[in-house]
Scaffold this motif. Sequence first.
Motif, PDB file in Angstrom:
ATOM      1  N   GLY A   1      13.789   2.791 -49.011  1.00  0.00           N
ATOM      2  CA  GLY A   1      12.661   2.544 -49.187  1.00  0.00           C
ATOM      3  C   GLY A   1      12.216   2.499 -47.578  1.00  0.00           C
ATOM      4  N   LEU A   2      12.634   3.357 -46.715  1.00  0.00           N
ATOM      5  CA  LEU A   2      12.078   3.581 -45.306  1.00  0.00           C
ATOM      6  C   LEU A   2      11.102   4.417 -45.337  1.00  0.00           C
ATOM      7  CD1 LEU A   2      15.505   3.396 -43.249  1.00  0.00           C
ATOM      8  CD2 LEU A   2      13.956   1.663 -43.721  1.00  0.00           C
ATOM      9  N   GLY A   3      10.101   4.396 -44.372  1.00  0.00           N
ATOM     10  CA  GLY A   3       9.260   5.332 -43.839  1.00  0.00           C
ATOM     11  C   GLY A   3       9.419   5.706 -42.476  1.00  0.00           C
ATOM     12  N   THR A   4       8.352   6.666 -42.030  1.00  0.00           N
ATOM     13  CA  THR A   4       8.778   7.457 -40.847  1.00  0.00           C
ATOM     14  C   THR A   4       8.664   6.381 -39.596  1.00  0.00           C
ATOM     15  OG1 THR A   4       6.217   7.747 -40.603  1.00  0.00           O
ATOM     16  CG2 THR A   4       7.543   9.606 -41.567  1.00  0.00           C
ATOM     17  N   ASP A   5       7.925   5.179 -39.802  1.00  0.00           N
ATOM     18  CA  ASP A   5       7.901   4.308 -38.658  1.00  0.00           C
ATOM     19  C   ASP A   5       9.327   3.742 -38.376  1.00  0.00           C
ATOM     20  OD1 ASP A   5       7.780   3.210 -41.118  1.00  0.00           O
ATOM     21  OD2 ASP A   5       6.950   1.303 -40.673  1.00  0.00           O
ATOM     22  N   ALA A   6       9.988   3.681 -39.421  1.00  0.00           N
ATOM     23  CA  ALA A   6      11.766   3.338 -39.161  1.00  0.00           C
ATOM     24  C   ALA A   6      12.464   4.242 -38.284  1.00  0.00           C
ATOM     25  CB  ALA A   6      12.476   3.152 -40.422  1.00  0.00           C
ATOM     26  N   ILE A   7      11.967   5.423 -38.363  1.00  0.00           N
ATOM     27  CA  ILE A   7      12.661   6.661 -37.731  1.00  0.00           C
ATOM     28  C   ILE A   7      12.072   6.584 -36.299  1.00  0.00           C
ATOM     29  CG2 ILE A   7      13.103   8.935 -37.442  1.00  0.00           C
ATOM     30  CD1 ILE A   7      13.158   9.374 -40.347  1.00  0.00           C
ATOM     31  N   ARG A   8      10.761   6.285 -36.106  1.00  0.00           N
ATOM     32  CA  ARG A   8      10.072   6.187 -34.959  1.00  0.00           C
ATOM     33  C   ARG A   8      10.370   4.873 -33.934  1.00  0.00           C
ATOM     34  NH1 ARG A   8       6.202  10.296 -34.890  1.00  0.00           N
ATOM     35  NH2 ARG A   8       5.764  11.068 -36.687  1.00  0.00           N
TER      36      ARG A   8
ATOM     37  N   LEU B   1      13.490   4.216 -33.766  1.00  0.00           N
ATOM     38  CA  LEU B   1      14.847   4.448 -32.891  1.00  0.00           C
ATOM     39  C   LEU B   1      14.893   5.167 -31.744  1.00  0.00           C
ATOM     40  CD1 LEU B   1      16.523   5.757 -36.262  1.00  0.00           C
ATOM     41  CD2 LEU B   1      17.017   3.589 -35.124  1.00  0.00           C
ATOM     42  N   ARG B   2      15.679   4.947 -30.903  1.00  0.00           N
ATOM     43  CA  ARG B   2      15.952   5.895 -29.958  1.00  0.00           C
ATOM     44  C   ARG B   2      16.601   7.121 -30.279  1.00  0.00           C
ATOM     45  NH1 ARG B   2      17.386   3.148 -24.553  1.00  0.00           N
ATOM     46  NH2 ARG B   2      19.209   2.314 -26.110  1.00  0.00           N
ATOM     47  N   ALA B   3      16.369   8.335 -29.810  1.00  0.00           N
ATOM     48  CA  ALA B   3      16.968   9.542 -30.358  1.00  0.00           C
ATOM     49  C   ALA B   3      18.454   9.423 -30.317  1.00  0.00           C
ATOM     50  CB  ALA B   3      16.693  10.800 -29.739  1.00  0.00           C
ATOM     51  N   GLU B   4      19.137   8.970 -29.223  1.00  0.00           N
ATOM     52  CA  GLU B   4      20.449   8.534 -28.836  1.00  0.00           C
ATOM     53  C   GLU B   4      21.364   7.869 -29.896  1.00  0.00           C
ATOM     54  OE1 GLU B   4      18.400   7.447 -26.630  1.00  0.00           O
ATOM     55  OE2 GLU B   4      19.212   5.724 -25.590  1.00  0.00           O
ATOM     56  N   ARG B   5      20.486   6.885 -30.568  1.00  0.00           N
ATOM     57  CA  ARG B   5      21.041   6.234 -31.674  1.00  0.00           C
ATOM     58  C   ARG B   5      21.469   7.174 -32.784  1.00  0.00           C
ATOM     59  NH1 ARG B   5      24.191   2.566 -30.243  1.00  0.00           N
ATOM     60  NH2 ARG B   5      24.258   4.188 -28.928  1.00  0.00           N
TER      61      ARG B   5
ATOM     62  N   LEU C   1      11.194  14.890 -40.895  1.00  0.00           N
ATOM     63  CA  LEU C   1      11.486  15.867 -39.587  1.00  0.00           C
ATOM     64  C   LEU C   1      10.546  15.565 -38.242  1.00  0.00           C
ATOM     65  CD1 LEU C   1      11.933  18.886 -41.862  1.00  0.00           C
ATOM     66  CD2 LEU C   1      13.759  17.727 -40.544  1.00  0.00           C
ATOM     67  N   ASN C   2       9.214  15.319 -38.920  1.00  0.00           N
ATOM     68  CA  ASN C   2       8.311  15.290 -37.633  1.00  0.00           C
ATOM     69  C   ASN C   2       8.739  13.857 -36.913  1.00  0.00           C
ATOM     70  OD1 ASN C   2       6.220  17.100 -36.898  1.00  0.00           O
ATOM     71  ND2 ASN C   2       5.941  17.133 -39.266  1.00  0.00           N
ATOM     72  N   ALA C   3       9.013  12.745 -37.533  1.00  0.00           N
ATOM     73  CA  ALA C   3       9.531  11.648 -36.698  1.00  0.00           C
ATOM     74  C   ALA C   3      10.575  11.826 -36.052  1.00  0.00           C
ATOM     75  CB  ALA C   3       9.631  10.498 -37.965  1.00  0.00           C
ATOM     76  N   LEU C   4      11.555  12.431 -36.446  1.00  0.00           N
ATOM     77  CA  LEU C   4      12.928  13.045 -35.834  1.00  0.00           C
ATOM     78  C   LEU C   4      12.461  13.625 -34.501  1.00  0.00           C
ATOM     79  CD1 LEU C   4      15.272  13.664 -38.794  1.00  0.00           C
ATOM     80  CD2 LEU C   4      15.683  11.916 -36.965  1.00  0.00           C
ATOM     81  N   HIS C   5      11.777  14.684 -34.776  1.00  0.00           N
ATOM     82  CA  HIS C   5      11.442  15.565 -33.767  1.00  0.00           C
ATOM     83  C   HIS C   5      10.523  14.637 -32.756  1.00  0.00           C
ATOM     84  CE1 HIS C   5       8.746  18.636 -31.410  1.00  0.00           C
ATOM     85  NE2 HIS C   5       9.904  19.230 -31.575  1.00  0.00           N
ATOM     86  N   ASP C   6       9.773  13.842 -33.095  1.00  0.00           N
ATOM     87  CA  ASP C   6       8.817  13.178 -32.085  1.00  0.00           C
ATOM     88  C   ASP C   6       9.890  12.106 -31.165  1.00  0.00           C
ATOM     89  OD1 ASP C   6       6.669  14.793 -33.020  1.00  0.00           O
ATOM     90  OD2 ASP C   6       5.761  12.943 -34.116  1.00  0.00           O
ATOM     91  N   ILE C   7      10.829  11.581 -31.860  1.00  0.00           N
ATOM     92  CA  ILE C   7      11.711  10.689 -30.855  1.00  0.00           C
ATOM     93  C   ILE C   7      12.507  11.570 -30.196  1.00  0.00           C
ATOM     94  CG2 ILE C   7      11.256   8.879 -32.625  1.00  0.00           C
ATOM     95  CD1 ILE C   7      14.349   9.095 -33.483  1.00  0.00           C
ATOM     96  N   GLY C   8      12.442  12.904 -30.090  1.00  0.00           N
ATOM     97  CA  GLY C   8      13.101  13.622 -29.271  1.00  0.00           C
ATOM     98  C   GLY C   8      14.515  13.888 -29.916  1.00  0.00           C
ATOM     99  N   TYR C   9      14.865  13.800 -31.265  1.00  0.00           N
ATOM    100  CA  TYR C   9      16.014  14.239 -31.686  1.00  0.00           C
ATOM    101  C   TYR C   9      16.210  15.872 -31.643  1.00  0.00           C
ATOM    102  CZ  TYR C   9      19.941  15.267 -34.855  1.00  0.00           C
ATOM    103  OH  TYR C   9      21.207  15.509 -35.663  1.00  0.00           O
TER     104      TYR C   9
ATOM    105  N   PHE D   1      10.408  23.021 -43.026  1.00  0.00           N
ATOM    106  CA  PHE D   1      10.084  22.985 -41.737  1.00  0.00           C
ATOM    107  C   PHE D   1       8.661  23.913 -41.407  1.00  0.00           C
ATOM    108  CE2 PHE D   1      13.475  22.175 -38.700  1.00  0.00           C
ATOM    109  CZ  PHE D   1      14.460  21.876 -39.536  1.00  0.00           C
ATOM    110  N   ALA D   2       8.241  24.532 -42.073  1.00  0.00           N
ATOM    111  CA  ALA D   2       6.756  25.196 -42.080  1.00  0.00           C
ATOM    112  C   ALA D   2       5.807  24.144 -42.393  1.00  0.00           C
ATOM    113  CB  ALA D   2       6.540  26.208 -43.142  1.00  0.00           C
ATOM    114  N   LEU D   3       6.109  23.143 -43.587  1.00  0.00           N
ATOM    115  CA  LEU D   3       5.225  22.293 -43.855  1.00  0.00           C
ATOM    116  C   LEU D   3       5.131  21.166 -42.684  1.00  0.00           C
ATOM    117  CD1 LEU D   3       5.886  21.650 -47.666  1.00  0.00           C
ATOM    118  CD2 LEU D   3       3.777  22.240 -46.840  1.00  0.00           C
ATOM    119  N   ALA D   4       6.378  20.772 -42.151  1.00  0.00           N
ATOM    120  CA  ALA D   4       6.336  19.838 -41.054  1.00  0.00           C
ATOM    121  C   ALA D   4       5.595  20.571 -39.953  1.00  0.00           C
ATOM    122  CB  ALA D   4       7.905  19.573 -40.849  1.00  0.00           C
ATOM    123  N   GLY D   5       5.516  21.759 -39.828  1.00  0.00           N
ATOM    124  CA  GLY D   5       4.594  22.626 -38.332  1.00  0.00           C
ATOM    125  C   GLY D   5       5.868  22.613 -37.322  1.00  0.00           C
TER     126      GLY D   5
END
Lengths: 280, 280, 280, 280
Positions: free
Chosen positions: C183-190, C192-196, C232-240, C273-277
């Motif tokens: 039940g997590l959303g993108t905020d849960a990913i955001r 996190l620090r990427a290194e985790r 994917l966008n949340a992961l990308h944005d935190i620098g993963y 990946f295309a949908l995620a831009g």
Amino acid sequence: MLRGLTGAGMGALSGGEELIRLAGKYGFQSVDVDALPLIEKLGEEGAAGLLDEHGVSIGSIGLSVQWRAGEAEFLEGLQRLPDQAAAARSLGCTRCCTYILPSIDSAPAHFMAIATRRLRQCATVLGAYGISLGLEFVGPHHLRTHWRHPFIWTMEETLDWVAAIGESNVGLLLDAYHWYTTGLGTDAIRSLRAERIVHVHINDAPDVPVEQALDNGRLYPGEGIIDLSGFLNALHDIGYRGPVAQEILTAEQPAESPDQLAQRSKAGFDNVFALAGLPY
Amino acid sequence: MLRGLTGAGMGALSGGEELIRLAGKYGFQSVDVDALPLIEKLGEEGAAGLLDEHGVSIGSIGLSVQWRAGEAEFLEGLQRLPDQAAAARSLGCTRCCTYILPSIDSAPAHFMAIATRRLRQCATVLGAYGISLGLEFVGPHHLRTHWRHPFIWTMEETLDWVAAIGESNVGLLLDAYHWYTTGLGTDAIRSLRAERIVHVHINDAPDVPVEQALDNGRLYPGEGIIDLSGFLNALHDIGYRGPVAQEILTAEQPAESPDQLAQRSKAGFDNVFALAGLPY
Amino acid sequence: MLRGLTGAGMGALSGGEELIRLAGKYGFQSVDVDALPLIEKLGEEGAAGLLDEHGVSIGSIGLSVQWRAGEAEFLEGLQRLPDQAAAARSLGCTRCCTYILPSIDSAPAHFMAIATRRLRQCATVLGAYGISLGLEFVGPHHLRTHWRHPFIWTMEETLDWVAAIGESNVGLLLDAYHWYTTGLGTDAIRSLRAERIVHVHINDAPDVPVEQALDNGRLYPGEGIIDLSGFLNALHDIGYRGPVAQEILTAEQPAESPDQLAQRSKAGFDNVFALAGLPY
Amino acid sequence: MLRGLTGAGMGALSGGEELIRLAGKYGFQSVDVDALPLIEKLGEEGAAGLLDEHGVSIGSIGLSVQWRAGEAEFLEGLQRLPDQAAAARSLGCTRCCTYILPSIDSAPAHFMAIATRRLRQCATVLGAYGISLGLEFVGPHHLRTHWRHPFIWTMEETLDWVAAIGESNVGLLLDAYHWYTTGLGTDAIRSLRAERIVHVHINDAPDVPVEQALDNGRLYPGEGIIDLSGFLNALHDIGYRGPVAQEILTAEQPAESPDQLAQRSKAGFDNVFALAGLPY
């Protein structure tokens, strides 16, 4: 305490099996031999049987990991450590030891950082198999300047290092020769809690000024001037009950046969334990 | 990245409050001030309000624990650390930094062992409050021989020390002056993972041979010869997004007022960030 | 981020070599295969050459140590870990992953204590070889009651466990299916620090109530209802920037050939990946 | 071993000072009182003088940090720990103890992870001041189901937890009542190394089925059915030499005065030590 032998001072031994037989023959209770080659040769059952037959246990294995070398060599050694630890564990051995050179060629602070991390990694692996890691400080004065930079050689420094490593299964290997050559007395031993001592070496020193006692100029227990009676009593009083293993480094191999040397070692142990008033 | 100020280079500041006001006035986003005195003076709400009002956060507090001194002094400092860490946490600060003198008077290997244990203890306390500990290697050549024995001063040695300390919240404080005086290039930064960098200092060096660059001879960003454009771009590229705080150590206090110095600092930052092509 | 494949979802593969070839053929950049068997078969040079030839790297090896079993079995596995880690290191792989069953038969608090110590021991060995350990929380509701006692299954619990283990090279394996089923959303990913994040799995879920999404009822990316674009966008944005490896567990082996499945996987990745831009 | 008193079982004491006086008066050698309030009232010299005057040392302080509560409360407690540890150290105390509730309301595996990290943080702070942390497992059967979920209550589980915490200064508080109610015999004690035992509690149990022995239904040593002779002898034989402190939890305050209760305690100790054949 357990009367123990290492190969050092036993002459031209054919191998660990001979040391085990001689130890049993002359009333020693432990030997320092590496468990893995023994098992590789005799099988686990065979190795355990040999130890049983001669009434001896393995006091300590040696840390074969090259923690002073380059990283690649260190990692190669670390790869073999779990097998060695598992072998030791399967024969009931709970100790693994290494020594600290009192001087080194590389920059001492940097090397201390690297070695702290490496020994922690080794201690973690050993600890998984129920094995403690003993660090032996090395006292002879000539070694303090043998390499370019002083490193550490006192008991206090070594205890500080044990704290830096920070694993609960790391402690001291206390060697009578290094205790003597670093000028310690029985109060230094009495200041320790027994659980800080992983292993003990016994040997003796010639009657020369302490600054001239050479690392490979050691004598058999009772043949020299170290206060071994005080040494053993202090260990006994703080509750140390592990092995006290003879380690005699000499410039040249002694001329006697291993059997004669084991007999001579037994006489030395009988002598110093009797003087110390300790049960045999 | 956040543009930040420390008190070093800001002249005769009356205190942390003035630094916060000047930072806000000239578009800086973080200041390095200690949180506890601020809270003791203004209350937690007052301190948080002041930061909010000026749009700045606290980049890093300084580690006040005397980890280079005797054990009694170290323990006294450790007693105060949780209060300082809790204060920092309550104001949203997640960094605490200390520097490493490149030479010392005491025996380097022994001191490294003691300091490793002490910094681990500090890191554990800080980590409980969500704070990372940054270790700053110090490069100027004259300091490498200022005290009796060389200690450590390179980034690589410091990373090895971080590994020896072994806590997950310990990393580097990367200072442009020390990066420059230890002869590093942008590839050294690019070899790092961003999470190894706890904090960054920015400043510049005079046009003298690097061996003659004095620790207290620093210039404002853009007024000297350090490749700050490469420095900032490498940090940006590996994903570092924390504060880049100006720290200008000088032999004498600059003659300008704090306000003038903040303005000069802003000009320097505008300059080097523009040259680096980095968003402001 | 690197587009990656695991064997799960690739049908009746003949082995790691085929997975490497298919990954290369369809534009994937990483594969999750164990390094040691590959080296044992092809030699280190041969294995490295094969990866090079097909332009893929190894994303993660699996932790083969049985940390959920009895102590003897755990120790046997630990004995083999350094060889596996050294093999991974020699092929440039820096990740090793394991999953956490959300329920267990043994007493949960006691097992947590034992597993914490064991995973720390594994992490120490892996860390020596430069490898991080990723813990995968497992979300499907039916598994939470499959065994007698609930264990842990949320990201927050897993992060608390990572902190309990206390080694700096331990973090999360974030799997889209478990992210969705807890039940997590993108905020849960955001948050996190990427290194985790050590590693990422991607897959999709059928359009059934989330409580009914079965662990082995997974779909190919883009064929289901998970918000993979947000993921994917949340992961990308935190620098993963690490691998995103497809893992499709199904009740029955898919009927298509591995080549057809790799093609289908590529289509899925292209799509999400295309949908995620996000750049491909 | 040192004969010790805690406040539990001493009736309506006016405070730590009265406990110290009564301990001295009736031949006890240690008391469990918190050092910081004593120093805050009497000064460090005054507190040390009072202990000296009555010939007693402080056996253990209690861990005041709320490690079972929310994170904010935990961190508040951690803030006060260094002061408490420093106070204990200044009066020569080297032990700090806490107990483990055998059941809890929160999810056991998750709580175990959180508590492991928290107790490690506490142990690190205590260790800096030379203090060990003793964990007391709690045996009475009714408490195992008092809260929603079982946690841990056996000696073996507690030793596994000590290993998970992973700091060298953590061990057991062994309480005779919990030893009895968890069905242990003297062989369980003999299987321990003395250094794993940080502290010992002594008390006795009524002659009821062990499942019915209530946590607050304890008797004075020698007034019940626990084999305290075996308990003390096993501790002595493995080399434990620390305090054995009486702790009598009762449903209602005993009617006698503290002086009468101290006298009764002395009679109990005289009795059980004599039966055990141990020196007084």
